[in-house]
Scaffold this active site. Sequence first.
Site, short mmCIF file in Angstrom:
data_model
loop_
_atom_site.label_atom_id
_atom_site.label_comp_id
_atom_site.label_asym_id
_atom_site.label_seq_id
_atom_site.Cartn_x
_atom_site.Cartn_y
_atom_site.Cartn_z
N HIS A 96 0.83 -1.21 0.00
CA HIS A 96 0.00 0.00 0.00
C HIS A 96 0.86 1.26 0.00
O HIS A 96 0.39 2.34 -0.35
CB HIS A 96 -0.92 0.03 1.22
CG HIS A 96 -1.94 -1.07 1.24
ND1 HIS A 96 -2.15 -1.89 2.31
CD2 HIS A 96 -2.80 -1.48 0.27
CE1 HIS A 96 -3.11 -2.75 2.02
NE2 HIS A 96 -3.52 -2.53 0.79
N HIS A 121 6.04 7.43 5.47
CA HIS A 121 5.70 6.68 4.26
C HIS A 121 5.25 7.66 3.18
O HIS A 121 5.09 8.86 3.44
CB HIS A 121 4.62 5.65 4.57
CG HIS A 121 3.34 6.26 5.03
ND1 HIS A 121 3.02 6.42 6.37
CD2 HIS A 121 2.31 6.82 4.35
CE1 HIS A 121 1.85 7.02 6.47
NE2 HIS A 121 1.40 7.28 5.25
N HIS A 123 2.95 8.71 -0.52
CA HIS A 123 1.81 8.54 -1.41
C HIS A 123 2.12 9.22 -2.74
O HIS A 123 2.62 10.35 -2.75
CB HIS A 123 0.55 9.18 -0.82
CG HIS A 123 0.12 8.59 0.48
ND1 HIS A 123 -0.78 7.55 0.57
CD2 HIS A 123 0.48 8.87 1.76
CE1 HIS A 123 -0.97 7.23 1.83
NE2 HIS A 123 -0.21 8.01 2.59
N HIS A 140 4.26 11.29 4.65
CA HIS A 140 3.55 11.39 5.93
C HIS A 140 4.47 10.91 7.04
O HIS A 140 4.83 9.73 7.08
CB HIS A 140 2.29 10.53 5.91
CG HIS A 140 1.20 11.09 5.05
ND1 HIS A 140 0.17 10.34 4.56
CD2 HIS A 140 1.01 12.35 4.61
CE1 HIS A 140 -0.63 11.13 3.84
NE2 HIS A 140 -0.13 12.34 3.85
N THR A 208 -5.62 7.99 6.48
CA THR A 208 -6.13 7.98 5.09
C THR A 208 -6.24 6.56 4.56
O THR A 208 -6.47 6.35 3.37
CB THR A 208 -5.24 8.81 4.16
OG1 THR A 208 -3.95 8.19 4.07
CG2 THR A 208 -5.08 10.24 4.65
N THR A 209 -6.07 5.57 5.45
CA THR A 209 -6.23 4.17 5.08
C THR A 209 -7.16 3.51 6.11
O THR A 209 -7.29 4.04 7.22
CB THR A 209 -4.87 3.43 5.10
OG1 THR A 209 -4.26 3.62 6.37
CG2 THR A 209 -3.96 3.93 4.00
ZN LIG Z 1 -0.18 8.30 4.59
#
Ligand SMILES: [Zn+2]
Length: 257
Positions: A96, A121, A123, A140, A208-209
């Site tokens: 992810h 991590h 995005h 993030h 956001t997950t």
């Molecule tokens: Zn994130």
Amino acid sequence: MKLVSLKSITTLLLPVLLCLPILTSADEKDQDKASWSYEGATGPSHWGDISAENITCKQGKNQSPINIKRTFDARLPSIKFDYAVLNSENIVNTGHSIQVNIRSGGLIKLDGKDFLLKQFHFHTPSENMIDGQSFPLEAHFVHASEDNELAVVALLYQPGPPDAALNVLVKNMPMNAGDTNRLGAKDIEFFERSKKIKEYVRFNGSLTTPPCTEGVRWIVVKKQPTLSRSQLNAFQKALKHPNNRPIQPVNARIVVH
Ligand SMILES: [Zn+2]
């Protein structure tokens, strides 16, 4: 004779058959929890339905990411970043995201509380937007307090010259889901800094997950670093798909700067 044996088999099997639907649904539930994605039947618009634990993804009113449009001057104090010596564990391709796990060394103070850096991590493209504008990459930095409250600091990257800190990650990029690469003590020293950040916007948001948990303090840094096309390619190649949740309604929230 045949009939009898069939009957006895059925009798023997009956408890097993009765158990099957239960086993299947429990199994499916576990799988669903793990099998959210960024597209199709397990994509963002279905996250709230694929597991009861994800209900906040569809019912929450303070969801992330958002499009940052109107911000109000709240005379926010600068945030002290104490990232003097980051002790990193590894860099992981979770399927992810690309995530760097941190053992110790990162600290910010917010609302009189210490928040320790746990991981950061990426995005691509960005999740948060500014005035409807998306960015090629967003980092993030996830911090947690002792009482398990979360503060996420977001960095939005613009296209441009390569970023020295990202280069180290690109060099150690885990290329496939499930891959993990160890990071040496010096590998992420480019992320080490002790400074105060004055220019940022702040709002209440969520993960956001899935499970989209709310109550997350969001800090989006105004100063935007740059990254090169080939650095971006490395993230895209490793992730194999966009990993941005679409923009969520701001609702009654106030975004301050
Ligand atoms: Zn994130």
